[in-house]
Design a protein around this motif. Structure first.
Motif, PDB file in Angstrom:
ATOM      1  N   ILE A  68      20.529  16.698 -18.931  1.00  0.00           N
ATOM      2  CA  ILE A  68      20.813  16.684 -20.499  1.00  0.00           C
ATOM      3  C   ILE A  68      19.878  15.407 -21.111  1.00  0.00           C
ATOM      4  CG2 ILE A  68      22.625  15.760 -22.023  1.00  0.00           C
ATOM      5  CD1 ILE A  68      24.770  16.976 -20.164  1.00  0.00           C
ATOM      6  N   GLY A  69      19.124  15.782 -21.824  1.00  0.00           N
ATOM      7  CA  GLY A  69      18.072  14.829 -22.308  1.00  0.00           C
ATOM      8  C   GLY A  69      16.703  14.861 -21.490  1.00  0.00           C
ATOM      9  N   GLY A 129      18.955  16.985 -25.913  1.00  0.00           N
ATOM     10  CA  GLY A 129      20.100  15.994 -25.493  1.00  0.00           C
ATOM     11  C   GLY A 129      20.391  15.187 -26.781  1.00  0.00           C
ATOM     12  N   THR A 130      20.129  15.267 -27.811  1.00  0.00           N
ATOM     13  CA  THR A 130      20.372  14.288 -28.976  1.00  0.00           C
ATOM     14  C   THR A 130      21.445  14.841 -29.787  1.00  0.00           C
ATOM     15  OG1 THR A 130      18.667  15.194 -30.287  1.00  0.00           O
ATOM     16  CG2 THR A 130      18.082  13.242 -29.293  1.00  0.00           C
ATOM     17  N   SER A 131      22.444  13.966 -30.329  1.00  0.00           N
ATOM     18  CA  SER A 131      23.562  14.448 -31.126  1.00  0.00           C
ATOM     19  C   SER A 131      23.192  14.762 -32.521  1.00  0.00           C
ATOM     20  CB  SER A 131      24.732  13.672 -31.081  1.00  0.00           C
ATOM     21  OG  SER A 131      25.128  13.426 -29.704  1.00  0.00           O
ATOM     22  N   GLU A 181      22.977   6.408 -27.914  1.00  0.00           N
ATOM     23  CA  GLU A 181      21.857   7.252 -27.309  1.00  0.00           C
ATOM     24  C   GLU A 181      20.765   6.606 -26.642  1.00  0.00           C
ATOM     25  OE1 GLU A 181      20.579  10.283 -30.014  1.00  0.00           O
ATOM     26  OE2 GLU A 181      22.637  11.303 -29.819  1.00  0.00           O
ATOM     27  N   CYS A 182      20.373   7.285 -25.650  1.00  0.00           N
ATOM     28  CA  CYS A 182      19.336   6.596 -24.957  1.00  0.00           C
ATOM     29  C   CYS A 182      18.160   7.614 -24.262  1.00  0.00           C
ATOM     30  CB  CYS A 182      19.722   6.046 -23.658  1.00  0.00           C
ATOM     31  SG  CYS A 182      18.918   4.446 -23.291  1.00  0.00           S
ATOM     32  N   PRO A 183      16.902   7.472 -24.679  1.00  0.00           N
ATOM     33  CA  PRO A 183      16.104   8.667 -24.450  1.00  0.00           C
ATOM     34  C   PRO A 183      15.914   8.872 -22.979  1.00  0.00           C
ATOM     35  CG  PRO A 183      14.911   6.874 -25.270  1.00  0.00           C
ATOM     36  CD  PRO A 183      16.361   6.449 -25.221  1.00  0.00           C
ATOM     37  N   GLY A 184      15.510  10.066 -22.460  1.00  0.00           N
ATOM     38  CA  GLY A 184      15.152  10.353 -21.256  1.00  0.00           C
ATOM     39  C   GLY A 184      16.283  10.744 -20.345  1.00  0.00           C
ATOM     40  N   TYR A 185      15.989  10.715 -19.062  1.00  0.00           N
ATOM     41  CA  TYR A 185      17.086  11.105 -17.989  1.00  0.00           C
ATOM     42  C   TYR A 185      18.334  10.229 -18.116  1.00  0.00           C
ATOM     43  CZ  TYR A 185      12.790  13.138 -16.186  1.00  0.00           C
ATOM     44  OH  TYR A 185      11.704  13.756 -15.777  1.00  0.00           O
ATOM     45  N   ASP A 186      19.600  10.803 -18.017  1.00  0.00           N
ATOM     46  CA  ASP A 186      20.665   9.902 -18.346  1.00  0.00           C
ATOM     47  C   ASP A 186      21.060   8.942 -17.070  1.00  0.00           C
ATOM     48  OD1 ASP A 186      23.071   8.455 -19.099  1.00  0.00           O
ATOM     49  OD2 ASP A 186      24.102  10.599 -19.229  1.00  0.00           O
TER      50      ASP A 186
END
Lengths: 482, 448, 488
Positions: B191-192, B142-144, A184-189
């Motif tokens: 998403i996120g 957006g987190t799992s 996982e990585c925070p912010g816009y993907d």
């Protein structure tokens, strides 16, 4: 002609022997796996992210397009320098930088061959799941650009589900990491945005890819049906019964007719459809699921069910499917391969519509498809020497794509839009939909230097002088791409 | 001035929106900021109208779903209008044999799961308080949660999305099919994205057949190292799990489940048909036993659902609300060493750490409880800074999900996005040029 | 710079069925346009893997052919250097889904190139001498090699290397010296000799002697014949046969290649045989393709068809026979290098391996990319020395990684190349033909099961004696002929 000063500066970045601009060199870089062609102005082969960054800055300074190219096996014209400019061949960036078997990822450069990665990590009992049919030749960079799939993405997902992070060179020449070694990585993907953007937003120079543990056991089932409806119904029921097979592939009567004399798979003469299902996982679950699938297959009165017990048998069952497109040459000199997707529940309806279209225009259409995820590959058979037939094939191709969209599907499942399908984009997306996408393009590439002209519809006058409709013909022979 | 704008805004609204205005309540507040208006759109067009009219008047909007995790992200710089999406709660299309469902964003995850459950399908994602949490909100965060399919992510279940931008533009991307390379995947921005780029209004999702059987094994270990290594061995085995969590004694204490004894817990959710599930249970059991657990419990049926529900909700129910909480992402093998040092540094500061870890995912939920209620505030800041340093060294990321506002303001919620801040700023200014949506949640807007 | 410059190239009018500049034959034209540039061939191509350049790939070379064919390119050094770089290993044909007959296309291209090529007078003279005069004439070749043998025997070659005399020899010829193989003490020759078997033969075969092989692999050829006779196969080595012509067509001298084919057809079809065998994969490939080479020859097309249908690689033949499993133990780790002309052109991959597996005690370890070219490729070692070296180094690395004591192959080119390689980097590695190992194992049987084998040994000896007698008489005739010729 191209500025000689620019050539000198390009040479200063990568070395003289890696800047190609002789006519004889350029002619070998004018194509990819599609039928479109266009010569770049100069071909440059960088070997590091830093070099790519410098090249990007030069492109920006001279205001010329820059198009990234891997193995050029793509089928939508994505790696073609349609507007000339710098063609960035990334084949020298082919190092596997790191393999971390414990954390199940690998860091690779874009020129690494898909299958080579799987072979390299095989000793750790791991593999890289997305398996486009061109995996023996196509590069990871290209896979990321097109968000490639493959027969086994029914269970494991496509490229985007397997990329943790990417190092990119953006249009201003900056090197950034989008995503990283973590799940996982925070912010816009931003990583997710770049994958499948067909090289129009940035140039990927490294990728961190998820690796998957090899399945303990694999079993392949093949059922032969008298007609397509039975096979399609069996597909729907298998999925409805709570099983997601690793792969679920289908061929129609015409494809069978072509493949039988080539591969001698032993399909009966009255076979109307062949359904191939592969199950993977723990040996127990493979046993159980095989049993369930066989039960479902049996319900729809198959002419025959074959189950492979070992690798050799498996290869035999797959041979028919894999040889199908290559064998179409036996039926006609050319074919135009479509890549539409539909929701699987519309399979019966869409397939019969395709048959109708074929009958109406008197052009045979052979079908090979990833049935499980509704990815159709109708191949319209025609003869290029007959200009009318060519026109007709192109028109039918468009009609089928529109049919897919009408039935809730998409223009492309795995080949990408590129040059080939950009004119159909307005059929699937509204002006507003496209507006937000072009906005994204301007955010990352305000001067439109990265692979310009791809994905989005082009005004007819802009098309003047470039490849026309004939670009959409795929010739006989490539059994790949499925 | 602001009042005048708000009045003007309300006046301009069409009746479908005007008739459904509600008064702001505590539930709509973000970090103690309360909006002056709450809008309840009932259609995508309503959202579009609301956004375009608000942006024209310089009013700032925060989209709200179930309101369960509003405090994630930096405090909004300005908050005039809450746009509550819970009325957009219809299933637009669901054909089980397509393995696809399209729903409006205001539908709760719980509702979606129960609808899918009727056809023996489910979404392999979980979120806290799923009876209240809406899909739009869950995706915006957006987190799992602990539940994943083949260690995938939240983003892996989304195939298409319709969003509304601050100028009122309604736009979709993707579709209802699993394989699709037609144009950009715009959903990845949202998403996120915490609703800072656009408002999610409709989502198409890839659903998964529900496993025939499920069983949960819960093993209690005396030490953290044994527990962690046992769980890594399971991760590295051929067994696929739906969830694989390590839970530390602090979290076990807070979970407060009678049947579970104190200690370091490894909870494994297994699935399969009869024979394969039996094989999984046997194999996991034998792996666990190599690390000498105090005991192994097997849970089925409602019991296991209850325990996973409690784990999902951890940190968001009244009795598990932490003082601060952080979400840490790391490569899976590195989690172990970080766990140890988090545990010890927190305890030495006189605080209680609750650690819930998704093993294959490399995610640690790090909650800190102030048991004595009279701890020096500075210590929280120290814990956060120490954790960030530790995680950064190991190439991971830390996000503060819950903390006193003063701490959030002082330290900033995000860590590790500075390198791509430029791209973030660029996206925000292009897609929301009027700076209407959720401003300052990721990075401060230029004006401030 | 403006973009329209480049886009002007886009207007292409391709009519795939028309006669082109490069290929005047419509069938060839059609074959060329079978290529849909899918790129599957890239990773099969050794030169592409080395360079990463499209120009050094089969797809790129076909694009250049199309370019010339459509009149967009002229045949000049810029173009031909890429065709010259092709080893013609034909690994690409193996993976081509469209069935592009690449080997035939590049061969025809080289014919066209040969017509336009301007080389130095010296080079032309040497090529002419070598290909037209020496290779086709086994007597002349043997004579020349006899001199070379003396040169090697007395150690002069070491002296030449030591004093760096090579500097005065121009370019490629210098490396040719370095590549000079060790010449056999005895030469094998085709004098119509017959190797009989005890009782009813299981088959009667004609054996191709070849041009280079009898000079460097005399012992190996005899071993191959022993394996055949041990399996009740009667072997005839027809007189009047010669070089198969592969090298000639490789460099574009099709006329000479056809001459040689006709000569061999006459020689082999004069015998009553079940099959024509060769120990050299390159030669068996070429002879299997005589039917294509001579398809337009009014007199010979049918004969070529007949001969080609009888040609078998020796390993293919032994596998199909099938041979008696040898019982003598050979304790060794062995790996197998697929000759391009066996694996890619004849699709023979399993048979050699199955034969090796028959030998007790032998442990077959697969090397990575065993079917990737070792860089030998006929004259390639000389003309593209640098690339050839790189490929050889890769091959030696792959072999080294298997820890094998022996590398086996089935073609003299590969055998020589790996001998060179082992001399450079792995001195303990033995290079063998598959038939060598089979022969060794059969020989070892005699030691383990004396009772039965004694008979066979005696019998074998009797054949030897007979052969020697035949040989001697033929040799006399032959030398007599030569004298006559000289006198003329």
């Amino acid at each position: 002609m191209i500025n000689t000063q620019l050539i000198k500066r390009l040479q200063a970045v990568v070395g003289k022997q890696y800047v190609l601009n002789k006519e004889s060199d350029l002619i070998t870089f004018e194509y990819d796996g599609s039928v479109d062609r266009s010569q770049p102005t100069v071909v440059v082969l960088p070997s590091t992210s830093g070099e790519v960054s410098q090249l990007m800055k030069l492109a920006s300074e001279y205001d010329i397009p820059i198009v990234a190219r891997g193995a050029a096996t793509g089928l939508s014209g994505g790696a073609i320098a349609e507007q000339g400019g710098i063609l960035l061949s990334l084949t020298r960036m082919n190092r596997i930088v790191e393999i971390d078997p414990e954390n199940q990822f690998a860091v690779v450069e874009p020129g690494v061959i898909n299958l080579e990665l799987s072979q390299a990590v095989s000793k750790f009992d791991l593999y890289y799941a997305p398996d486009p049919s061109s995996q023996q030749a196509c590069t990871i960079g290209g896979n990321i650009a097109e968000n490639s799939g493959g027969p086994h993405c029914l269970a494991y997902g496509v490229t985007t589900n397997h990329v943790l992070g990417i190092e990119v060179v953006t249009a201003d020449g900056e090197i950034s990491w989008y995503g990283n070694r973590t799940r996982e990585c925070p912010g816009y993907d931003l990583r997710g945005i770049m994958i499948g953007s067909e090289g129009t937003l940035s140039i990927v120079t490294k990728a961190i890819l998820r690796l998957i543990r090899k399945p303990e056991s694999v079993k392949t089932l093949l059922a032969i049906y008298k007609d397509l409806d039975q096979a399609s119904a069996a597909v729907a029921e298998v999925i409805g019964s709570g099983i997601i097979p690793a792969a679920m592939e289908m061929m129609d009567d015409l494809a069978i007719k072509a493949v039988e004399p080539a591969v001698h798979a032993g399909y009966p003469e009255n076979a109307g459809a062949v359904l191939l299902v592969e199950v993977e996982g723990l040996s127990e679950s493979v046993e159980e699921e095989t049993f369930e699938i066989e039960k479902v297959m049996d319900k729809y009165e198959p002419l025959e069910i074959r189950i492979a017990k070992n690798d050799l048998d498996r290869a035999k069952l797959w041979a028919g499917r894999k040889g199908a497109l290559g064998a179409l040459g036996r039926l006609a000199p050319n074919y135009y391969l479509i890549d539409g997707t539909i929701p699987p529940s519309n399979l019966v309806e869409v397939m019969s519509k395709i048959k109708e279209i074929s009958a109406e225009h008197n052009l045979p259409i052979a079908n090979v498809l990833h049935a499980g995820d509704g990815n159709l590959h109708p191949a319209i058979l025609f003869d290029e020497k007959n200009p009318k037939e060519t026109q007709l094939a192109l028109k039918i191709g468009g009609d089928i794509l529109k049919l897919c969209v009408d039935k809730g599907g998409a223009l492309s499942g795995e080949h990408g839009i590129g040059i080939e399908k950009r004119q159909y984009m307005p059929y699937m997306f509204s002006t507003d939909d496209l507006k937000s996408m072009t906005k994204l393009k301007t955010v990352f590439d305000p001067k439109s230097l990265l692979n310009p002209g791809k994905i989005f519809p082009v005004e007819p006058d802009q098309l003047e002088g470039t490849v026309g409709q004939s670009s959409q013909i795929s010739k006989v022979g490539n059994n790949a791409y499925l | 001035m602001q009042h005048k704008n708000t009045d003007d805004f309300v006046k301009s609204l069409s009746s479908s929106l005007k008739d459904h205005l509600t008064t702001p309540s505590k539930n709509d507040s973000i970090d103690n900021l309360t909006p002056s208006l709450v809008l309840n759109p009932r259609s995508v067009e309503d959202i579009s109208e609301c956004l375009s009219k608000a942006s024209e008047r310089g009013l700032k909007v925060c989209p709200i779903g179930g309101g369960t995790r509003l405090n994630i992200g930096n405090t909004p710089e300005q908050y005039d209008i809450a746009m509550c999406l819970t009325n957009l709660n219809k299933i637009i299309e669901y054909k089980p044999s397509d393995l696809s469902i399209t729903v409006q964003a205001g539908l709760t995850l719980g509702k979606i799961q129960s609808e899918l459950g009727r056809n023996n399908q489910f979404l392999p994602i979980s979120a806290p308080l799923d009876e209240t949490s809406t899909l739009g909100g869950i995706l915006a965060v957006g987190t799992s949660g602990p539940l994943t399919w083949l260690n995938g992510n939240m983003r892996d279940v989304v195939t298409g999305m319709k969003t509304v931008y601050s100028d009122g533009l309604i736009s979709k991307s993707g579709g209802q099919v699993m394989k699709n390379v037609s144009g950009y995947e715009m959903s990845k921005l949202h998403i996120g994205g915490l609703g800072t780029i656009g408002v999610i209004s409709e989502v198409s999702l890839k659903v998964t057949p529900k496993p025939i059987n499920e069983t949960t094994l819960i093993a209690t270990f005396a030490g953290q190292v044994d527990a962690f290594e046992a769980s890594m061995s399971i991760f590295h085995s051929k067994i696929n799990t739906l969830s694989l969590s390590y839970i530390n004694p602090g979290a076990v204490y807070k979970l407060n489940v009678k049947s579970i004894k104190a200690g370091h817990l490894v909870a494994i959710r297994l699935y399969g048909r009869d024979m394969s599930l039996q094989r999984c249970v046997n194999e996991v059991n034998s792996i666990l036993k190599q690390y000498k657990p105090k005991n192994i419990d097997k849970m089925d049926g409602q019991d296991q659902m209850d325990i996973w529900r409690k784990i999902d909700d951890f940190g968001y129910t009244s009795d598990t609300k932490p003082y601060i909480s952080m979400r840490i992402s790391l490569p899976p093998t590195i989690v172990g060493e970080v766990l140890g040092s988090l545990e010890s540094t927190t305890v030495t500061k006189g605080l209680m750490p609750a650690l819930l870890t998704q093993i294959g995912h490399g995610t640690i939920l790090f909650h800190v409880f102030d048991v004595s209620k009279n701890i020096d505030q500075n210590k929280f800041g120290e814990i956060i800074s120490d954790t960030r340093r530790l995680v950064r060294q190991r190439r991971g990321t830390t996000v503060i999900e819950e903390a006193p506002i003063t701490i959030k303001k002082e330290l900033g919620v995000w860590d590790g996005i500075d390198q791509i801040e430029g791209a973030f700023r660029n996206l925000k200014s292009n897609f929301d040029p009027s700076n209407t949506l959720n401003i300052g949640r990721f990075i401060p807007s230029k004006s401030s | 710079m403006n973009h329209t410059d480049a886009t002007n190239h886009n207007k292409l009018s391709v009519n795939p069925t028309a006669t082109g500049v490069l290929f005047t034959d419509p069938a060839m034209n059609e074959d060329l346009y079978k290529c849909v540039h899918c790129g599957f061939c890239l990773q099969a191509c050794p030169t592409y893997i080395q360079t990463g350049l499209e120009t050094e790939s089969p797809r790129g070379r076909l694009a250049l052919m199309k370019g010339v064919n459509e009149g967009r390119l002229k045949i000049n050094d810029d173009v031909t250097e890429h065709w010259d770089m092709c080893i013609q290993c034909r690994a690409c044909e193996d993976v081509c889904p469209s069935g592009v007959p690449y080997g035939r296309l590049i061969e025809e291209t080289m014919v066209q190139v040969a017509k336009t090529r301007k080389s130095s007078v010296l080079k032309n003279a040497i090529t002419w001498l070598l290909l037209r005069k020496i290779l086709p004439d086994q007597v002349l070749l043997s004579g020349l090699m006899g001199v070379m043998r003396i040169y090697q025997k007395i150690g002069l070659h070491r002296l030449v290397s030591a004093v760096k005399m090579l500097h005065i020899i121009p370019g490629n010829l210098g490396s040719l010296h370095a590549l000079m193989p060790r010449i056999s003490d005895k030469f094998f020759s085709a004098n119509g000799q017959v190797y009989h078997v005890f009782g009813e033969p299981r088959a009667t075969v004609a054996f191709l002697s070849g041009c280079i092989m009898p000079l460097i692999n005399e012992a190996e050829m005899r071993a191959a014949i022993r394996v055949l006779t041990r399996n009740q196969v009667k072997v005839i080595v027809p007189e009047g046969q010669g070089c198969c012509g592969a090298i000639h067509s490789h460099v574009g001298d099709l006329n000479k290649a056809k001459d040689l084919a006709r000569k061999n057809i006459d020689a082999f079809l004069s015998e009553e045989i079940d099959a024509v065998l060769s120990s050299s994969a390159g030669c068996s490939t070429r002879m299997k393709e005589y039917r294509d080479l001579l398809q337009d020859d009014e007199v010979y097309s049918n004969k070529a068809e007949l001969l080609s249908s009888k040609v078998k690689d020796i390993n293919e033949f032994l596998y199909e026979l099938p041979i008696d499993p040898p019982k003598g133990r050979l304790e060794a780790n062995v790996t197998y290098q697929d000759p391009c002309h066996l694996a890619h052109t004849q699709k023979i991959k399993d048979q050699p391996r199955e034969l090796l597996k028959l030998i007790p005690g032998l442990n077959l370890i697969e090397m990575r990319n065993s079917d990737r070219c070792c860089g030998a490729g006929g004259t390639y070692v000389i003309t593209q020395h640098q690339m050839s070296l790189k490929l050889m180094e890769d091959k030696m690395d792959a072999i080294q990684d298997t820890d094998a004591d022996i590398v086996t192959t089935a073609n003299p080119g590969c055998w020589l190349q790996m001998k060179q390689g082992s001399r450079k980097s792995n001195k303990s590695l033995k290079v063998k033909y598959i038939t060598d190992l089979l022969d060794q194992s059969y020989q070892a049987e005699n030691e383990t099961i004396p009772g039965i084998e004694k008979v066979r040994k005696v019998f074998n000896q009797s054949i030897w004696e007979k052969e020697k007698l035949e040989l001697r008489s033929q040799w006399k005739n032959r030398t007599g002929d030569r004298r006559k010729r000289r006198n003329r």
